[in-house]
Design an enzyme around this catalytic site. Sequence first.
Site, PDB file in Angstrom:
ATOM      1  N   SER A 102       0.835  -1.195   0.000  1.00 36.22           N
ATOM      2  CA  SER A 102       0.000   0.000   0.000  1.00 36.22           C
ATOM      3  C   SER A 102       0.877   1.255   0.000  1.00 36.22           C
ATOM      4  O   SER A 102       1.678   1.442  -0.917  1.00 36.22           O
ATOM      5  CB  SER A 102      -0.968  -0.041   1.185  1.00 36.22           C
ATOM      6  N   ASP A 232      -9.483  -6.595  -3.765  1.00 35.54           N
ATOM      7  CA  ASP A 232      -9.010  -5.354  -3.149  1.00 35.54           C
ATOM      8  C   ASP A 232     -10.022  -4.243  -3.423  1.00 35.54           C
ATOM      9  O   ASP A 232     -10.226  -3.863  -4.576  1.00 35.54           O
ATOM     10  CB  ASP A 232      -7.640  -4.985  -3.722  1.00 35.54           C
ATOM     11  N   HIS A 260      -7.470  -5.542   0.456  1.00 32.61           N
ATOM     12  CA  HIS A 260      -6.374  -4.588   0.656  1.00 32.61           C
ATOM     13  C   HIS A 260      -5.835  -4.831   2.060  1.00 32.61           C
ATOM     14  O   HIS A 260      -6.224  -4.165   3.022  1.00 32.61           O
ATOM     15  CB  HIS A 260      -6.895  -3.156   0.503  1.00 32.61           C
TER      16      HIS A 260
END
Length: 281
Positions: A102, A232, A260
């Site tokens: 991320s 995600d 995610h």
Amino acid sequence: MGEAIVHVNGVELCAETFGDPQAPAILLIGGMASSMDWWDADFCRRLALGGRHVIRYDFRDTGRSATYPPGAPGYTGDDLIADAAGVIDLLAGGRAHVVGISMGGGIAQHLAVDHSPRVATLTLVSTSTGADDDLPPMDERLEAAFADPAAEPDWSDPAAVVEYIVEEQRLFAGPDSFDEEYVREIARQVVARTHEIESSMKNHALVKGSDGTRHRLGEVTAPTLVIHGTADPFFPPGHAVMLAREINRAQLLMLDGVGHQTPPQSTWDVVVPAILGHSAL
């Protein structure tokens, strides 16, 4: 080394290493507002058993690293990139296999283009270059949650903060990849280790970021592996496809049903060998 305070770029960062210091180094870079606890110690040990020197660390404003007042981070995105480069210099002898998730994947991209001698290989997990118009938007359910966020907890109440973190993690996880009790245990570790949990949860979102890297992906020379969940909701799979397409010779590994999130335990039998194989290049 175990867990220790190190001095990088004039600040104190908490870092922990696993495995033989003489083995090839893997640097794990976390996501926004994430202390190193989200890189599970058992996950790190599995990588170390594969013949790697594994390094995880707390960003500024997370865990036991330098902390700033809530709402007033005294650093920029460029500082976070420089911190990662400094950790490589200090704990990895100046070169590492870099794995970022991320926001950490964004930092990893900047390392690959601006500090390329430090990056032996690059692994990008659940990340992107940003919200370009040709990339799929976040899931409507997540967008609605951002528009009407949950009330903040009493930051002085550890149990309330743990539940707040669990519910936040639930929003980002895949529908079949969320282990509530496991996430709650990690959240307890996070809250117990963090100097100022309100700063940790708020300040990264306020940091002035660096320019996006999409226009520079062609400059990435490190062998690259893109790992991404098919579910995600924040960066839908099209973001991973774009990274794999625009980084020369990048490989793409999709994790079925994963959101995610840091790769859940159910994926370790796939993810650990993939990272070990990639970092053997």
